[in-house]
Design an enzyme around this catalytic site. Sequence first.
Site, PDB file in Angstrom:
ATOM      1  N   CYS A 121      -5.953   5.674 -16.890  1.00  0.00           N
ATOM      2  CA  CYS A 121      -6.003   6.243 -18.975  1.00  0.00           C
ATOM      3  C   CYS A 121      -7.556   5.819 -19.904  1.00  0.00           C
ATOM      4  O   CYS A 121      -8.288   6.687 -20.402  1.00  0.00           O
ATOM      5  CB  CYS A 121      -5.300   5.899 -20.251  1.00  0.00           C
ATOM      6  SG  CYS A 121      -3.680   5.645 -19.378  1.00  0.00           S
TER       7      CYS A 121
ATOM      8  N   GLY B  90       7.045   4.125 -12.283  1.00  0.00           N
ATOM      9  CA  GLY B  90       7.090   2.840 -12.807  1.00  0.00           C
ATOM     10  C   GLY B  90       6.557   2.491 -14.350  1.00  0.00           C
ATOM     11  O   GLY B  90       7.675   1.998 -15.636  1.00  0.00           O
TER      12      GLY B  90
HETATM   13  C1  PLP Z   1       0.606   2.694 -11.856  1.00  0.00           C
HETATM   14  C2  PLP Z   1       0.952   1.977 -12.674  1.00  0.00           C
HETATM   15  C3  PLP Z   1       2.119   1.752 -13.084  1.00  0.00           C
HETATM   16  C4  PLP Z   1       3.079   3.316 -13.442  1.00  0.00           C
HETATM   17  O1  PLP Z   1       3.526   3.824 -12.625  1.00  0.00           O
HETATM   18  P1  PLP Z   1       3.913   5.407 -11.983  1.00  0.00           P
HETATM   19  O2  PLP Z   1       4.922   5.188 -11.375  1.00  0.00           O
HETATM   20  O3  PLP Z   1       2.584   5.556 -11.627  1.00  0.00           O
HETATM   21  O4  PLP Z   1       4.487   5.856 -13.672  1.00  0.00           O
HETATM   22  C5  PLP Z   1       2.860   1.210 -14.210  1.00  0.00           C
HETATM   23  N1  PLP Z   1       2.206  -0.373 -13.871  1.00  0.00           N
HETATM   24  C6  PLP Z   1       1.289  -0.638 -13.386  1.00  0.00           C
HETATM   25  C7  PLP Z   1       0.875  -2.179 -13.297  1.00  0.00           C
HETATM   26  C8  PLP Z   1       0.808   0.202 -13.014  1.00  0.00           C
HETATM   27  O5  PLP Z   1      -0.254   0.303 -11.922  1.00  0.00           O
END
Ligand code: PLP
Length: 384
Positions: A329, A74
Amino acid sequence: MPALPTIYLDHAATTPLDPRVLDAMLPYLGPRYGNPSSIYASAREARQALDEARDTVAAALGAQASEIVFTASGSEADTTAIVGVAFAGRPRGRHIVTSAVEHHAVLHSCEYLAQEHGFRVTYVPVARHGTVDLAALEAALDDETVLVSVMLGNNEVGTLQPIAAMARLTRARGIPLHTDAVQAVGLLAVDVGALGVDLLSLAAHKLHGPKGVGALYVRRGVRIHPLVHGGGQERGRRASTENVAGIVGLATALRLAQAERAARVARIGALRDRLVAGVLAAVPNALLTGHPTARLPHIASFILPGVESETLLLNLDFRGVAASSGSACTSGSLEPSHVLLAMGYPPELARASLRLSLGPTNTAEEVDAAVAVLREVVPLCCAA
Ligand SMILES: *Cc1c(COP(=O)(O)O)cnc(C)c1O
């Protein structure tokens, strides 16, 4: 090794892999290992699986297969949308509009563009419930704006944003609109046409798929610069030999989520209501954060005044309840949540956050047990 948590209430951080998704992936981690770009039989099997997965993901979003770019997460989808569109749009201007409550994948991509590439970034404020102010968003747009990025559903407090209304504003000015739909895809029916967005991010591990795979929808005609250079995969938008097993897992997870959405949402929504009522009764001065109605079904987030959230999370973990203070984070540090600060809570309250997020395998018994644990441990976790 400590015992595994018995009550998992952190589905917004990640979700357990659905065993049916694992089954669909296994052949591509085993005998069907061909590189989809090669020309022999095992490669053709991989290519076919990849093509089918792309069709599935596109259909789930109301998009064309050619508009789907598979990514490694994501975060990568968000970064590609923001940095990729910003670089492609540089000749027209260097201004980006986003909100104060975005995921760090979006916020830090914007900061990178500001610090390293001379972009201006406008962070549109939100109201108490975390909803982006549409008038402020409209006022922020100017002749140099090359991208607007606002998330669909917030990962800390669950508030949904009026993306379709924003799209009407950006469309009228020819500005691409990106939405981070990582928390929403799977639980909400997400259709890029109905939303009117030009780019949309999702991640498999938030919807019972594997970690390390995501997708970015890029509307036909929207230009992006690639971040990963190499063999021309993903129509030149993201090089790398495709993560075939992961992509098959993503498509399978999306297909299951679509088929089971109504049942999952009904179940999770009822558990969420039970959880919210339980927490508000167990902790007398607790506040529910986020929008009262325009919210994701699985996230219940609270401020527990006077509570040190890290101490609380450790005590919950000790008693078998896996929870979070909000974003991954901010947990593990004393930083107050940027989302709660943007919503107008003072730092001492923004540090006293608790996020509980549900999934389809949670039960009413687990919810009741977690509430009982919370009732017991909150008095032990008050700041001096
Ligand atoms: C978890 C998340 C991400 C990041 O996705 P990853 O696959 O963990 O890098 C980005 N945006 C939101 C809203 C998320 O909840």
